[in-house]
Motif scaffolding. Structure first.
Motif, PDB file in Angstrom:
ATOM      1  N   THR A   1       0.857  -1.190   0.000  1.00  0.00           N
ATOM      2  CA  THR A   1       0.000   0.000   0.000  1.00  0.00           C
ATOM      3  C   THR A   1       0.890   1.236   0.000  1.00  0.00           C
ATOM      4  N   SER A   2       1.147   1.773  -1.174  1.00  0.00           N
ATOM      5  CA  SER A   2       2.046   2.920  -1.267  1.00  0.00           C
ATOM      6  C   SER A   2       1.425   4.185  -0.706  1.00  0.00           C
ATOM      7  N   SER A   3       0.097   4.305  -0.746  1.00  0.00           N
ATOM      8  CA  SER A   3      -0.556   5.521  -0.246  1.00  0.00           C
ATOM      9  C   SER A   3      -0.578   5.601   1.270  1.00  0.00           C
ATOM     10  N   SER A   4      -0.085   4.584   1.971  1.00  0.00           N
ATOM     11  CA  SER A   4       0.013   4.639   3.431  1.00  0.00           C
ATOM     12  C   SER A   4       1.379   5.117   3.893  1.00  0.00           C
ATOM     13  N   HIS A   5       2.221   5.574   2.974  1.00  0.00           N
ATOM     14  CA  HIS A   5       3.567   6.047   3.303  1.00  0.00           C
ATOM     15  C   HIS A   5       3.673   7.541   3.000  1.00  0.00           C
ATOM     16  N   LEU A   6       4.355   8.254   3.880  1.00  0.00           N
ATOM     17  CA  LEU A   6       4.557   9.687   3.677  1.00  0.00           C
ATOM     18  C   LEU A   6       5.429   9.974   2.459  1.00  0.00           C
ATOM     19  N   VAL A   7       6.254   9.013   2.056  1.00  0.00           N
ATOM     20  CA  VAL A   7       7.071   9.212   0.856  1.00  0.00           C
ATOM     21  C   VAL A   7       6.181   9.432  -0.359  1.00  0.00           C
ATOM     22  N   PHE A   8       5.095   8.695  -0.439  1.00  0.00           N
ATOM     23  CA  PHE A   8       4.160   8.812  -1.564  1.00  0.00           C
ATOM     24  C   PHE A   8       3.286  10.049  -1.427  1.00  0.00           C
ATOM     25  N   THR A   9       2.670  10.234  -0.261  1.00  0.00           N
ATOM     26  CA  THR A   9       1.710  11.328  -0.088  1.00  0.00           C
ATOM     27  C   THR A   9       2.389  12.695  -0.070  1.00  0.00           C
ATOM     28  N   LEU A  10       3.555  12.784   0.585  1.00  0.00           N
ATOM     29  CA  LEU A  10       4.260  14.065   0.627  1.00  0.00           C
ATOM     30  C   LEU A  10       4.834  14.431  -0.733  1.00  0.00           C
ATOM     31  N   THR A  11       5.183  13.427  -1.523  1.00  0.00           N
ATOM     32  CA  THR A  11       5.660  13.698  -2.883  1.00  0.00           C
ATOM     33  C   THR A  11       4.566  14.298  -3.746  1.00  0.00           C
TER      34      THR A  11
ATOM     35  N   ILE B   1       1.848  24.517   7.050  1.00  0.00           N
ATOM     36  CA  ILE B   1       1.685  23.106   7.411  1.00  0.00           C
ATOM     37  C   ILE B   1       0.684  22.393   6.511  1.00  0.00           C
ATOM     38  N   ARG B   2       0.174  23.068   5.511  1.00  0.00           N
ATOM     39  CA  ARG B   2      -0.815  22.432   4.631  1.00  0.00           C
ATOM     40  C   ARG B   2      -0.294  21.181   3.934  1.00  0.00           C
ATOM     41  N   PRO B   3       0.895  21.175   3.341  1.00  0.00           N
ATOM     42  CA  PRO B   3       1.351  19.927   2.703  1.00  0.00           C
ATOM     43  C   PRO B   3       1.521  18.778   3.681  1.00  0.00           C
ATOM     44  N   MET B   4       1.932  19.085   4.925  1.00  0.00           N
ATOM     45  CA  MET B   4       2.082  18.026   5.922  1.00  0.00           C
ATOM     46  C   MET B   4       0.723  17.465   6.341  1.00  0.00           C
ATOM     47  N   THR B   5      -0.260  18.363   6.549  1.00  0.00           N
ATOM     48  CA  THR B   5      -1.587  17.874   6.933  1.00  0.00           C
ATOM     49  C   THR B   5      -2.238  17.073   5.809  1.00  0.00           C
ATOM     50  N   LEU B   6      -2.007  17.493   4.553  1.00  0.00           N
ATOM     51  CA  LEU B   6      -2.539  16.740   3.416  1.00  0.00           C
ATOM     52  C   LEU B   6      -1.963  15.326   3.375  1.00  0.00           C
ATOM     53  N   SER B   7      -0.649  15.230   3.495  1.00  0.00           N
ATOM     54  CA  SER B   7       0.006  13.936   3.370  1.00  0.00           C
ATOM     55  C   SER B   7      -0.272  13.040   4.575  1.00  0.00           C
ATOM     56  N   VAL B   8      -0.242  13.620   5.785  1.00  0.00           N
ATOM     57  CA  VAL B   8      -0.479  12.808   6.984  1.00  0.00           C
ATOM     58  C   VAL B   8      -1.913  12.313   7.032  1.00  0.00           C
ATOM     59  N   ARG B   9      -2.863  13.131   6.592  1.00  0.00           N
ATOM     60  CA  ARG B   9      -4.270  12.714   6.609  1.00  0.00           C
ATOM     61  C   ARG B   9      -4.486  11.463   5.759  1.00  0.00           C
ATOM     62  N   LEU B  10      -3.945  11.472   4.545  1.00  0.00           N
ATOM     63  CA  LEU B  10      -4.124  10.321   3.659  1.00  0.00           C
ATOM     64  C   LEU B  10      -3.370   9.101   4.171  1.00  0.00           C
ATOM     65  N   ALA B  11      -2.109   9.287   4.557  1.00  0.00           N
ATOM     66  CA  ALA B  11      -1.306   8.147   5.005  1.00  0.00           C
ATOM     67  C   ALA B  11      -1.861   7.543   6.290  1.00  0.00           C
ATOM     68  N   ALA B  12      -2.270   8.380   7.247  1.00  0.00           N
ATOM     69  CA  ALA B  12      -2.771   7.868   8.521  1.00  0.00           C
ATOM     70  C   ALA B  12      -4.081   7.116   8.349  1.00  0.00           C
ATOM     71  N   ASN B  13      -4.983   7.639   7.528  1.00  0.00           N
ATOM     72  CA  ASN B  13      -6.267   6.960   7.338  1.00  0.00           C
ATOM     73  C   ASN B  13      -6.094   5.608   6.658  1.00  0.00           C
ATOM     74  N   MET B  14      -5.179   5.516   5.704  1.00  0.00           N
ATOM     75  CA  MET B  14      -4.960   4.239   5.044  1.00  0.00           C
ATOM     76  C   MET B  14      -4.220   3.255   5.940  1.00  0.00           C
ATOM     77  N   MET B  15      -3.306   3.757   6.775  1.00  0.00           N
ATOM     78  CA  MET B  15      -2.535   2.868   7.639  1.00  0.00           C
ATOM     79  C   MET B  15      -3.378   2.321   8.780  1.00  0.00           C
ATOM     80  N   VAL B  16      -4.234   3.150   9.371  1.00  0.00           N
ATOM     81  CA  VAL B  16      -5.026   2.710  10.522  1.00  0.00           C
ATOM     82  C   VAL B  16      -5.950   1.566  10.141  1.00  0.00           C
ATOM     83  N   GLY B  17      -6.615   1.676   9.014  1.00  0.00           N
ATOM     84  CA  GLY B  17      -7.515   0.609   8.590  1.00  0.00           C
ATOM     85  C   GLY B  17      -6.793  -0.698   8.346  1.00  0.00           C
TER      86      GLY B  17
END
Length: 224
Positions: A94-104, A152-168
């Protein structure tokens, strides 16, 4: 697995070349060729969703949007959606659960919007730092708060997607690990819970890809 989070580690490789990130483009290989050549119910539904997103993104961008700019956000939505769904299949990274993907994805877009806005619409960007109706005494504080919230907008964008995918995925892994020690009745209940969680994760995959693309469109509209 050595730990609960080891399922998210990109460990498989050939000659020190990580192959897990190839799952990012695996969605393009799964789509059969007749999907693009022949009209079907699936392609009709997909086109209907894309047209609806085009209309919505166009409303957010406003009358000052460039022609064809909505294609950027529709492509972003489709890419994230494919990656989120591919991560629901077993043994697929799951690449979308990593900050490398979402922050990029988030950082270059946010930076390009900020550069475009501050270079071409400096007065408009400065006006965003002070909301309407703020007293003069609070203006310096509000400018600092707005600047921090903007940075902090790019960080909140990337963390929101990665965290939601990782938690599930973590919840699915934790419940699945308990299956080997259950009786037949408990196993049936476990499978039922797993199916409900997969359905919920499918909804989360759609919602998070839509939220990511929508927020990027909103940030773009603020720079014009």
């Amino acid at each position: 697995m050595t730990s609960l989070f080891s399922s998210f580690d990109p460990t498989s490789s050939i000659m020190n070349l990580s192959l897990n990130w190839l799952s990012t483009f695996l969605g393009l290989l799964v789509i059969p060729m007749p999907f693009w050549l022949m009209q079907s119910r699936i392609s009709y539904m997909y086109n209907m969703i894309m047209n609806k997103l085009h209309t919505e993104f166009k409303n957010f961008l406003g009358p000052m949007n460039h022609q064809g700019s909505t294609l950027l956000f529709i492509s972003l939505f489709s890419m994230i959606l494919f990656n989120n769904f591919m991560g629901l299949f077993p043994y697929i990274f799951t690449s979308s659960s990593h900050l490398v993907f979402t922050l990029t994805l988030a950082l270059p877009m946010w930076m390009s919007f900020m550069l475009y806005g501050w270079i071409n619409n400096t007065k408009h960007m400065l006006a965003h730092l002070v909301p309407e109706g703020v007293p003069a005494m609070l203006m310096p504080i509000m400018v600092c708060i707005e600047m921090v919230s903007n940075l902090i907008r790019p960080m909140t964008l990337s963390v929101r997607l990665a965290a939601n995918m990782m938690v599930g995925h973590l919840v699915l892994s934790m419940i699945g690990n308990a299956g080997s020690s259950l009786e037949i009745i408990g196993l049936i209940m476990l499978l039922s819970a797993q199916m409900l969680l997969v359905i919920m994760e499918s909804a989360v995959a759609i919602i998070q890809s839509y939220v990511f693309a929508l927020l990027v469109a909103i940030y773009s509209s603020e720079s014009k």
